[in-house]
Design an enzyme around this catalytic site. Sequence first.
Site, short mmCIF file in Angstrom:
data_model
loop_
_atom_site.label_atom_id
_atom_site.label_comp_id
_atom_site.label_asym_id
_atom_site.label_seq_id
_atom_site.Cartn_x
_atom_site.Cartn_y
_atom_site.Cartn_z
N ASP A 92 82.70 67.77 27.92
CA ASP A 92 81.38 68.41 27.75
C ASP A 92 80.48 68.21 28.96
O ASP A 92 79.26 68.10 28.84
CB ASP A 92 80.68 67.87 26.48
CG ASP A 92 81.55 68.04 25.25
OD1 ASP A 92 82.24 69.07 25.17
OD2 ASP A 92 81.54 67.14 24.39
N HIS A 121 83.49 75.19 25.15
CA HIS A 121 82.79 75.46 26.41
C HIS A 121 81.68 76.47 26.14
O HIS A 121 81.94 77.59 25.70
CB HIS A 121 83.78 75.99 27.45
CG HIS A 121 84.87 75.01 27.76
ND1 HIS A 121 85.90 75.28 28.61
CD2 HIS A 121 85.09 73.74 27.34
CE1 HIS A 121 86.70 74.23 28.70
NE2 HIS A 121 86.23 73.28 27.92
N THR A 317 92.77 62.35 23.91
CA THR A 317 93.43 63.51 23.33
C THR A 317 94.93 63.38 23.62
O THR A 317 95.38 62.38 24.20
CB THR A 317 92.81 64.82 23.85
OG1 THR A 317 93.32 65.90 23.07
CG2 THR A 317 93.08 65.05 25.33
N THR A 380 80.19 71.01 20.89
CA THR A 380 80.33 72.47 20.75
C THR A 380 81.36 72.81 19.66
O THR A 380 81.22 73.80 18.95
CB THR A 380 80.81 73.08 22.10
OG1 THR A 380 79.95 72.60 23.12
CG2 THR A 380 80.79 74.58 22.10
N THR A 382 82.62 70.51 17.13
CA THR A 382 82.46 69.88 15.81
C THR A 382 81.01 69.74 15.38
O THR A 382 80.74 69.42 14.23
CB THR A 382 83.07 68.46 15.85
OG1 THR A 382 82.39 67.71 16.87
CG2 THR A 382 84.55 68.50 16.14
N ARG A 384 79.17 67.37 16.09
CA ARG A 384 78.81 65.94 15.97
C ARG A 384 77.85 65.55 17.10
O ARG A 384 77.98 66.04 18.22
CB ARG A 384 80.07 65.07 16.12
CG ARG A 384 81.01 65.15 14.95
CD ARG A 384 82.25 64.32 15.21
NE ARG A 384 83.11 64.88 16.25
CZ ARG A 384 84.23 64.32 16.68
NH1 ARG A 384 84.61 63.15 16.19
NH2 ARG A 384 84.98 64.89 17.61
P1 GDP Z 1 82.27 71.81 28.74
O1 GDP Z 1 83.05 71.47 27.52
O2 GDP Z 1 82.53 70.88 29.88
O3 GDP Z 1 82.38 73.25 29.15
O4 GDP Z 1 80.74 71.58 28.35
P2 GDP Z 1 80.03 72.04 26.98
O5 GDP Z 1 79.79 73.50 27.04
O6 GDP Z 1 80.73 71.49 25.80
O7 GDP Z 1 78.69 71.21 27.07
C1 GDP Z 1 77.81 71.35 28.13
C2 GDP Z 1 76.46 71.83 27.58
O8 GDP Z 1 75.47 71.66 28.56
C3 GDP Z 1 76.44 73.31 27.23
O9 GDP Z 1 75.59 73.50 26.14
C4 GDP Z 1 75.88 73.97 28.48
O10 GDP Z 1 75.18 75.19 28.19
C5 GDP Z 1 74.91 72.91 28.94
N1 GDP Z 1 74.73 72.83 30.38
C6 GDP Z 1 75.65 72.98 31.38
N2 GDP Z 1 75.10 72.71 32.58
C7 GDP Z 1 73.80 72.38 32.33
C8 GDP Z 1 72.72 71.97 33.16
O11 GDP Z 1 72.85 71.83 34.38
N3 GDP Z 1 71.54 71.69 32.52
C9 GDP Z 1 71.37 71.80 31.17
N4 GDP Z 1 70.19 71.50 30.64
N5 GDP Z 1 72.38 72.19 30.38
C10 GDP Z 1 73.57 72.46 30.94
P1 IMO Z 2 85.74 69.91 26.27
O1 IMO Z 2 86.76 70.82 26.90
C1 IMO Z 2 84.60 66.26 24.22
C2 IMO Z 2 87.77 64.13 22.05
C3 IMO Z 2 87.51 64.14 20.56
C4 IMO Z 2 88.14 62.82 20.17
C5 IMO Z 2 89.35 62.76 21.08
C6 IMO Z 2 90.65 63.20 20.44
O2 IMO Z 2 84.76 70.65 25.43
O3 IMO Z 2 85.12 69.02 27.26
P2 IMO Z 2 91.55 65.60 19.72
O4 IMO Z 2 91.03 66.56 18.71
O5 IMO Z 2 91.68 66.15 21.08
O6 IMO Z 2 92.83 64.93 19.26
O7 IMO Z 2 90.44 64.42 19.75
O8 IMO Z 2 89.08 63.61 22.17
N1 IMO Z 2 87.75 65.45 22.69
C7 IMO Z 2 86.69 65.97 23.33
N2 IMO Z 2 85.45 65.49 23.50
N3 IMO Z 2 84.95 67.43 24.78
C8 IMO Z 2 86.20 67.92 24.64
O9 IMO Z 2 86.61 69.05 25.24
C9 IMO Z 2 87.14 67.19 23.87
N4 IMO Z 2 88.42 67.37 23.54
C10 IMO Z 2 88.78 66.31 22.84
O10 IMO Z 2 86.13 64.17 20.27
O11 IMO Z 2 87.30 61.76 20.50
MG MG Z 3 82.75 70.97 25.52
#
Ligand code: GDP
Ligand code: IMO
Ligand code: MG
Length: 518
Positions: A92, A121, A317, A380, A382, A384
């Site tokens: 994330d 994402h 994971t 994104t 779950t 949580r």
């Molecule tokens: P990923 O799983 O690595 O793609 O990241 P996620 O999308 O799960 O979580 C990142 C969150 O931060 C998302 O809600 C994005 O819209 C947000 N985000 C990404 N870059 C920035 C930033 O530079 N500033 C802020 N405030 N939010 C950001």
């Molecule tokens: P993105 O691509 C955050 C975490 C889960 C759990 C552990 C194992 O959005 O960054 P799983 O279901 O993979 O067996 O869970 O890994 N986890 C993530 N946490 N972002 C992710 O992906 C994750 N993918 C798995 O929360 O702790």
């Molecule tokens: Mg994510």
Amino acid sequence: MFRTAFSKSRGAAWALGATAGSAVTGWIWTSQQETPAFCSNDNSSVLGMLQQVSQRLEHLEHLVGGKSIASQRSSTKDSPRIDIVLGAQWGDEGKGKLVDMLSSGGYDVCARVAGGSNAGHTIVVEGKKYKFHLLPSGVLNPNAVCVIGNGVVVHIPSFLNELDSLTAAGVDWKGRVLLSDRAHLVFDLHQEVDGMSDAGLGRHKLGTTKKGIGPAYASKINRTGLRVGDLQDDSWDNFERRFRNLVESHKQAFPSLEVDIDEQLAYYKAVAPRVQEMMVDTIQYTNQQYDQGKRILVEGANATMLDIDFGTYPFVTSSNPSVGSVLTGLGVSPRKLGGIYGTVKAYCTRVGEGPFPTELPVEKNSPGFHLGHVGAEYGTTTGRPRRVGWLDIPQMKYSATLNGFTSLNLTKVDVLTGLETVKLGVSYKYKGKYLDSMPANLKVLEDVEVEFEELPGWKEDISSCRTFEELPMNCQTYILRVQELIGVPIRWIGVGPNRADVIDRGVGWDLSESPSQS
Ligand code: GDP
Ligand code: IMO
Ligand code: MG
């Protein structure tokens, strides 16, 4: 401060603006060349030039921690390579946003190589939010073909739902989404078993996403799994036989598991034609695209500290989200790799259980509360709440060592705005001794004492800043300090969730910048 200016012309870039009196005036990291060029006041002797190159290489290698500089070798139109966006922490970090942003700048292919719908994402384009779990975020670029590589585990119902939502959102993806015939299938039974296994661990649970990831990879490793390619008409008997065996073996291990085999088989038979339309040999496809000079971007899922080998096992994971998955999950040679972009939040978060050395308490008005609240830190996939903490430098160094990042994308810097002071976890101590590597033993990692460095915060809104110089001085200092500690250039700086909310420092600036010099 030592600064350089750059010419973009291929193979003839010149550095300007030297420290007074030095013979060699500067360094250039161009995207077009593997070896840094230089400009000398005395270039009459080839030998002299070579010596200077050698000295400068040594200097740069020293700056990046003795490792090869890997230079700025990202792909360009003239010199295409496979560029990679990876998560450097526990996920994330904002990988999707960078992929979306980069792919709209001209990638032809965008690929996922590992994980499954455990990834989440989020992309924000002109205020509109998109959430991707299995599809690469590059799907928003109408010119990019999206590849789901052999290393991904695919839950077909989720995948088809994601495509349907995209259609509903008005995104035309038809003909642009390709699914590897070697990718393994995640069945509903894998998801149920995921939930049962984790619940069975009681207070030692891992806190998985319950998307069936671990059980599906277990079936793959046990050699009892089924693959996308098994959904072809002429192998239906084989699919049916293997599916029945898969159910049988899971029921032996989980007697309470209920699977309506006929219903499941009918579902897969019904959706097989839709799947077949997207099914290709993605290994052949990707390598052909590469040979034709197409630009390829890989979207890492999950993250390095969740890697089954390198992460905080067993709180990880079940795949390898670090750089190795690009080779094994897409079927490409390491010689084809280009830029390796580590995505790192300006602080740290973690969803699920497991050690978190720099974790903060989240009581009201504390820095931890600020990070969770301002950063909207909710999963994104779950929903949580994510655990939050300060940026962990030993972890980042470990991640940089494993992945060989060529540059970093430091995201969510705007979330730090408003804090009186900002801390960086700079070293781990265990039983009074400094640790110089990431401990494998979780008990040790749980008990490490983290030493912090404290920097002054800033109050100014940075969300509309588009150049580094526009950032408040304290913010600049924080970023340069992070860069100095990790030893990898920070190229992108996230200042908000929107596609446009980013500062791109470009290639070619100097890693030797440090707060004390600015
Ligand atoms: P990923 O799983 O690595 O793609 O990241 P996620 O999308 O799960 O979580 C990142 C969150 O931060 C998302 O809600 C994005 O819209 C947000 N985000 C990404 N870059 C920035 C930033 O530079 N500033 C802020 N405030 N939010 C950001
Ligand atoms: P993105 O691509 C955050 C975490 C889960 C759990 C552990 C194992 O959005 O960054 P799983 O279901 O993979 O067996 O869970 O890994 N986890 C993530 N946490 N972002 C992710 O992906 C994750 N993918 C798995 O929360 O702790
Ligand atoms: Mg994510």
